[in-house]
Design an enzyme around this catalytic site. Structure first.
Site, PDB file in Angstrom:
ATOM      1  N   LYS A  35      -2.814  -4.565   0.670  1.00  0.00           N
ATOM      2  CA  LYS A  35      -2.983  -4.049  -1.357  1.00  0.00           C
ATOM      3  C   LYS A  35      -2.653  -2.129  -1.080  1.00  0.00           C
ATOM      4  O   LYS A  35      -2.335  -2.165  -0.430  1.00  0.00           O
ATOM      5  CB  LYS A  35      -4.456  -4.131  -1.662  1.00  0.00           C
ATOM      6  N   TYR A 244       0.678  30.603  -4.807  1.00  0.00           N
ATOM      7  CA  TYR A 244      -0.542  30.124  -6.005  1.00  0.00           C
ATOM      8  C   TYR A 244      -2.184  31.263  -5.689  1.00  0.00           C
ATOM      9  O   TYR A 244      -3.173  30.821  -4.781  1.00  0.00           O
ATOM     10  CB  TYR A 244      -1.192  28.824  -6.654  1.00  0.00           C
TER      11      TYR A 244
HETATM   12  C1  PLP Z   1      -9.106  -3.183   1.824  1.00  0.00           C
HETATM   13  C2  PLP Z   1     -10.019  -4.437   2.266  1.00  0.00           C
HETATM   14  C3  PLP Z   1     -10.142  -4.797   3.133  1.00  0.00           C
HETATM   15  C4  PLP Z   1      -9.420  -4.368   4.577  1.00  0.00           C
HETATM   16  O1  PLP Z   1     -10.292  -2.799   4.970  1.00  0.00           O
HETATM   17  P1  PLP Z   1      -9.924  -1.493   6.378  1.00  0.00           P
HETATM   18  O2  PLP Z   1     -10.538  -1.200   6.556  1.00  0.00           O
HETATM   19  O3  PLP Z   1      -8.645  -1.298   5.918  1.00  0.00           O
HETATM   20  O4  PLP Z   1      -9.603  -2.684   7.192  1.00  0.00           O
HETATM   21  C5  PLP Z   1     -10.529  -6.058   3.791  1.00  0.00           C
HETATM   22  N1  PLP Z   1     -11.590  -6.768   3.112  1.00  0.00           N
HETATM   23  C6  PLP Z   1     -11.507  -5.785   1.075  1.00  0.00           C
HETATM   24  C7  PLP Z   1     -12.565  -6.819   0.543  1.00  0.00           C
HETATM   25  C8  PLP Z   1     -11.206  -5.022   1.181  1.00  0.00           C
HETATM   26  O5  PLP Z   1     -11.498  -4.422  -0.177  1.00  0.00           O
END
Ligand code: PLP
Length: 350
Positions: A35, A244
């Site tokens: 993702k 800044y």
């Molecule tokens: C993002 C996600 C994962 C992967 O999780 P990690 O902690 O990055 O291994 C797996 N399942 C779901 C539902 C997620 O949202």
């Protein structure tokens, strides 16, 4: 080179997948979570590297992300969409053969109305209160769902990175309660859940961050390096301020390097006066505030004039940097900006 260089080792991603796959229980399939454009590193490239390592199933957050993976991999691998079946997604789900993880009774109705014969899975909420059907919703539709032959039942752990947290066992027990006896393949573990042990593995694991070299997979192979170009250097006097707000004031003569990358490139403003950059194995403190395109670094302790300094290297990984910005490796990775030159190493890099 006027552009910072983000180096991504695709072979390391493949090696991390194989290591997590070996940690999974016998007979458990290991998916890959890609993702958010593969945690910011380019989902098509990451997915191809994972497929080459042996992954046959991928998880994305949105149907559009799933479409990009399908175009990169072609037919065959399963692509699961964690946001489920959203309004307007039916044609993408059908045409690109995506498998939505249904999260609610609304989504179930939408899916069975639009695509009654199309594969789907169900996400169950076992205590995180974020995505998925609650126990009451599941009890209400369980028979309808099981009759429609879902291909996966899954849930997600809220505290898997804390092995002793009581929620892990509670979520495991509720997941058993909701799914035992269904005969449907099941998945509970992401990276943290894999490390919790085989009780959490079921039929399929879903590692994300561990693939990319992040905690809680502490034996991960390093995946990313980040090198930033120096634009100019100057020596300032005791009492002079930097950046800044004048938030850094030199205590004595200080050699300052100005580097071409800032918060628009994912160098979080919380790194101001906190982060450390590296010249080979030599640390140099970031001084002053992170600006949009620039940071300033105290290089007084260096003997030579560096043309670049590293923010991610063998001595500083995404979790080290995250700690300096009071965040997590996930946010460091997914913030890394689009302005970098991305250099891919490894078999799938072309
Ligand atoms: C993002 C996600 C994962 C992967 O999780 P990690 O902690 O990055 O291994 C797996 N399942 C779901 C539902 C997620 O949202």
């Amino acid at each position: 080179m006027g552009q910072a260089t983000l180096t991504i080792d695709l072979d390391a991603i493949g090696a991390n997948w194989r290591a997590l796959d070996r940690m999974s229980a016998q007979g458990t399939q290991t998916a890959g979570v890609v993702k958010a454009d593969g945690y910011g590193l380019s989902a098509p490239k990451v997915a191809r590297a994972l497929a080459e390592a042996g992954a046959r199933r991928f998880f994305v957050a949105l149907a559009q992300e799933g479409a990009a993976i399908r175009l990169a991999l072609g037919p065959g691998p399963q692509i699961n969409v964690l946001s489920g079946h959203m309004d307007g997604d039916a044609s993408l789900i059908r045409d690109l053969d995506l498998t939505p993880m249904i999260n609610s009774i609304d989504q179930l109705t939408r899916h069975l109305d639009a695509l009654p014969d199309h594969a789907f899975g169900v996400q169950l909420d076992t205590g995180m209160s974020r995505l998925g059907m609650s126990l009451a919703e599941w009890d209400a539709v369980r028979e309808i769902v099981l009759t429609a032959s879902p291909e996966l039942l899954m849930s997600h752990l809220a505290c898997a990175d804390e092995p002793n947290h009581a929620m892990n066992a509670a979520q495991l027990a509720l997941f058993h309660h909701m799914t035992d006896g269904t005969q449907v393949p099941r998945s509970l573990a992401a990276t943290g859940g894999i490390i919790l042990g085989q009780d959490y593995h079921f039929d399929l694991t879903r590692p994300g961050i561990g693939l990319y070299g992040g905690m809680p997979f502490d034996r991960a192979t390093r995946v990313v390096s980040l090198s930033l170009p120096v634009i100019q250097t100057r020596v300032i006097d005791a009492g002079d301020v930097v950046g800044y707000g004048g938030s850094y004031q030199a205590a004595g003569p200080t050699k300052v390097a100005t580097l071409l990358a800032g918060y628009a490139d994912g160098l979080l403003r919380a790194m101001s006066n906190q982060a450390v950059l590296w010249h080979k194995d030599h640390p140099c403190p970031l001084i002053g505030r992170v600006s949009m395109d620039l940071i300033t670094v105290d290089i007084s302790s260096l003997e030579d004039e560096p043309t670049t300094l590293d923010l991610l290297n063998p001595w500083q990984n995404i979790d080290d940097l995250a700690a300096m910005a009071n965040t997590i490796g996930y946010e460091i990775l997914t913030s890394l900006g689009s302005r970098y030159r991305k250099l891919y190493l490894g078999a799938g890099s072309t």
